[in-house]
Design a protein around this motif. Structure first.
Motif, PDB file in Angstrom:
ATOM      1  N   GLN A  96       6.815  -3.540   4.337  1.00  0.00           N
ATOM      2  CA  GLN A  96       5.551  -4.173   3.938  1.00  0.00           C
ATOM      3  C   GLN A  96       5.803  -5.476   3.190  1.00  0.00           C
ATOM      4  OE1 GLN A  96       2.449  -1.638   2.224  1.00  0.00           O
ATOM      5  NE2 GLN A  96       3.676   0.146   2.813  1.00  0.00           N
ATOM      6  N   ASP A 138       0.862  -1.180   0.000  1.00  0.00           N
ATOM      7  CA  ASP A 138       0.000   0.000   0.000  1.00  0.00           C
ATOM      8  C   ASP A 138       0.898   1.229   0.000  1.00  0.00           C
ATOM      9  OD1 ASP A 138      -1.753   2.073   0.462  1.00  0.00           O
ATOM     10  OD2 ASP A 138      -2.646   1.195   2.268  1.00  0.00           O
ATOM     11  N   HIS A 139       0.947   1.903  -1.128  1.00  0.00           N
ATOM     12  CA  HIS A 139       1.824   3.069  -1.267  1.00  0.00           C
ATOM     13  C   HIS A 139       1.382   4.240  -0.387  1.00  0.00           C
ATOM     14  CE1 HIS A 139       4.379   1.544  -4.524  1.00  0.00           C
ATOM     15  NE2 HIS A 139       3.295   0.842  -4.843  1.00  0.00           N
ATOM     16  N   PHE A 140       0.181   4.187   0.160  1.00  0.00           N
ATOM     17  CA  PHE A 140      -0.305   5.249   1.046  1.00  0.00           C
ATOM     18  C   PHE A 140      -0.060   4.928   2.514  1.00  0.00           C
ATOM     19  CE2 PHE A 140      -2.786   5.774  -2.835  1.00  0.00           C
ATOM     20  CZ  PHE A 140      -2.536   7.115  -3.099  1.00  0.00           C
ATOM     21  N   ASP A 141       0.340   3.706   2.802  1.00  0.00           N
ATOM     22  CA  ASP A 141       0.654   3.282   4.172  1.00  0.00           C
ATOM     23  C   ASP A 141       1.955   3.963   4.597  1.00  0.00           C
ATOM     24  OD1 ASP A 141       1.525   1.862   6.479  1.00  0.00           O
ATOM     25  OD2 ASP A 141       0.479   0.067   5.823  1.00  0.00           O
ATOM     26  N   PRO A 142       2.008   4.515   5.807  1.00  0.00           N
ATOM     27  CA  PRO A 142       3.243   5.172   6.250  1.00  0.00           C
ATOM     28  C   PRO A 142       4.402   4.194   6.482  1.00  0.00           C
ATOM     29  CG  PRO A 142       1.601   5.191   8.014  1.00  0.00           C
ATOM     30  CD  PRO A 142       0.927   4.666   6.782  1.00  0.00           C
ATOM     31  N   MET A 143       4.112   2.898   6.594  1.00  0.00           N
ATOM     32  CA  MET A 143       5.183   1.911   6.767  1.00  0.00           C
ATOM     33  C   MET A 143       5.999   1.841   5.469  1.00  0.00           C
ATOM     34  SD  MET A 143       4.955  -2.197   7.492  1.00  0.00           S
ATOM     35  CE  MET A 143       4.365  -2.004   9.166  1.00  0.00           C
ATOM     36  N   PRO A 144       7.336   1.872   5.562  1.00  0.00           N
ATOM     37  CA  PRO A 144       8.161   1.783   4.349  1.00  0.00           C
ATOM     38  C   PRO A 144       7.825   0.532   3.529  1.00  0.00           C
ATOM     39  CG  PRO A 144       9.511   2.369   6.242  1.00  0.00           C
ATOM     40  CD  PRO A 144       8.139   2.026   6.772  1.00  0.00           C
TER      41      PRO A 144
END
Length: 78
Positions: free
Chosen positions: A14, A4-10
């Protein structure tokens, strides 16, 4: 699962999480090969360096081992 490119996790975390989840679920067992960098790039839509960092993280955490000229395999966690 894709990242998920919108997830703040790098992204590399992921990808590592996705592989870790497969190991925990028994989809990948000890001594099974994990997907190659090319397969991770194609499946998750990430850069090769991202795939490389994900595998390095899993190796540091002890989830996988890399054998030169052979590939990367699920570690024997038992």
């Amino acid at each position: 699962m894709t990242v998920d490119h919108f997830d703040p996790m790098p992204l590399y975390q992921q990808v590592a999480r996705a592989i870790r989840d497969q190991i925990k679920a028994g989809e990948l067992n000890p001594r099974d090969a994990i997907p190659s960098e090319s397969e991770l790039v194609a499946h998750h839509g990430v850069a090769r360096e991202t795939a490389r960092r994900a595998v390095a993280l899993l190796r540091e955490e002890g989830w996988v081992v890399t054998l030169p000229q052979r590939g990367t395999f699920v570690a024997d966690l038992g």
